[in-house]
Scaffold this active site. Structure first.
Site, short mmCIF file in Angstrom:
data_model
loop_
_atom_site.label_atom_id
_atom_site.label_comp_id
_atom_site.label_asym_id
_atom_site.label_seq_id
_atom_site.Cartn_x
_atom_site.Cartn_y
_atom_site.Cartn_z
N CYS A 133 0.84 -1.21 0.00
CA CYS A 133 0.00 0.00 0.00
C CYS A 133 0.87 1.25 0.00
O CYS A 133 1.37 1.67 1.05
CB CYS A 133 -0.93 -0.02 1.22
SG CYS A 133 -1.96 1.45 1.32
N CYS A 136 -0.54 4.12 2.10
CA CYS A 136 -0.38 3.95 3.56
C CYS A 136 1.07 4.17 3.99
O CYS A 136 1.34 4.79 5.01
CB CYS A 136 -0.77 2.54 4.00
SG CYS A 136 -2.22 1.89 3.22
N ASP A 137 2.02 3.64 3.21
CA ASP A 137 3.40 3.54 3.69
C ASP A 137 4.41 4.42 2.94
O ASP A 137 5.57 4.50 3.35
CB ASP A 137 3.88 2.08 3.60
CG ASP A 137 3.02 1.17 4.46
OD1 ASP A 137 2.53 1.63 5.50
OD2 ASP A 137 2.83 0.00 4.08
#
Ligand code: NAP
Length: 313
Positions: A133, A136-137
């Site tokens: 992701c 997200c990261d």
């Protein structure tokens, strides 16, 4: 006693939320279950540019708007990690890790998840440099070099997103042509931060005792082995259906996808399937939403047909 609804929708992605909207607007009692936050994969997507009505919209923002729409006519939304669904004819029993529910109809909308690469180091360095992701990261890799594995829409779109953060994005693909849509490819080839390693397979994720340091790669034409240094490895090598828990219903094919007709009916009366879990060609927010609308309407017709035939639910 089990809580009862007309319809239970399993999965609150764009398809599930649309089914909940249509069914509740048709005055059916609807429970929308999800084991995570509503929105599904929209939550992992930065800019969505192919949803009509928006030139570009943030995934989580679109998810929130869809959720507000889905619940405005009384559909209930609850946490539920579905462990099994039993078909008892006019009654379907849905069991989660905490509750048992009954419904006249069920809409399966569990979506799909990213496939793992299955190489040494992938699991070991999960959360320590290996990610599925970018949204997200990605921020962990500001001004660092990252690798993206895969050549489809997800790999290239998320790779492009990562160019806004990372100093260099190296796409490693097993062929010499990308699978991604042409418009996305064109953007990737025009981006100075994107690099491509063709005809190559990642055979291992490398790291020290704390975090990822790179990957081992083999060129599948020359068998030459190289190491590419990077702080992050983003893996986008396809998707798998999230249908393991409902396998006993007997609606999945050998790979776990669910076949339906154009009314979104599975082979079990009263069980419908929509969105990414369906066996189909085009998995998009637009197609999930279309499936969801059809299923919401067909569920209404199915429940009407139960009372027409005098079947007691
Ligand atoms: P995908 O289209 O199945 O692409 C997977 C990629 O990973 C392919 O390039 C494939 O290579 C490669 N791959 C598969 N197994 C591999 C392995 N073991 N080792 C190395 N590489 C491997 O998956 P996706 O990109 O996640 O997309 C899933 C669906 O969502 C698609 O229908 C896609 O169109 C859709 N989607 C759409 C958008 C959009 O419209 N904006 C965005 C994201 C996703 P090959 O090419 O050689 O098979």
């Amino acid at each position: 006693m089990a809580k009862q609804y007309d319809v239970i929708v399993v999965g609150a992605g764009p398809g599930g939320m649309t089914s909940a909207l249509y069914a509740s607007r048709a005055n059916l009692s609807v429970l929308l279950l999800d084991r995570g936050i509503y929105g599904g994969q929209m939550n992992n997507t930065a800019a969505i540019e192919n949803y009509p009505g928006f030139s570009s919209v943030l995934g989580p923002d679109l998810a929130k708007d869809m959720y507000d729409g889905a619940t405005q006519f009384g559909a209930e939304y609850a946490y539920g990690n579905v462990q099994g669904i039993e078909d008892k004819g006019a009654v379907k029993v849905v069991t989660t890790d905490t509750e048992t529910y009954e419904a006249k109809a069920v809409v399966l909308a569990m979506g799909s998840e990213y496939r793992k690469l299955g190489v040494p180091g992938e699991e070991e360095y999960g959360g320590r440099g290996v990610s599925y992701c970018a949204v997200c990261d990605g921020a962990f890799f500001k001004n660092r070099e990252v690798i993206v594995v895969g050549g489809g829409d997800s790999a290239i779109e998320e790779g492009l997103y990562l160019t806004q953060l990372a100093s260099k994005v190296t796409v490693i693909h097993r062929r010499d042509q990308l699978r991604a849509q042409k418009i996305i490819q064109d953007r990737a080839f025009a981006n100075d931060k994107m690099n491509f390693v063709w005809n190559s397979n990642v055979t291992e994720v490398l790291g020290d005792d704390q975090k990822v340091t790179g990957v081992k790669v083999v060129n599948n034409q020359t068998n030459e082995e190289t190491v590419i240094d990077a702080s992050g490895v983003f893996i986008y090598v396809g998707i798998l259906p999230k249908t393991e828990e409902i396998a006993s219903l007997g609606v999945t094919d050998a790979d776990g996808w669910i076949a339906t007709n154009d009314k979104m009916e599975t082979k079990v009366p009263g069980i419908f399937a929509i969105g990414d879990v369906r066996a189909k060609d085009l998995r998009q927010i637009t197609t999930a939403v279309g499936d969801g609308g059809v299923a919401g309407q067909q569920v209404f017709k199915y429940i009407e047909s139960l009372s027409d035939t005098g079947v007691k639910a």
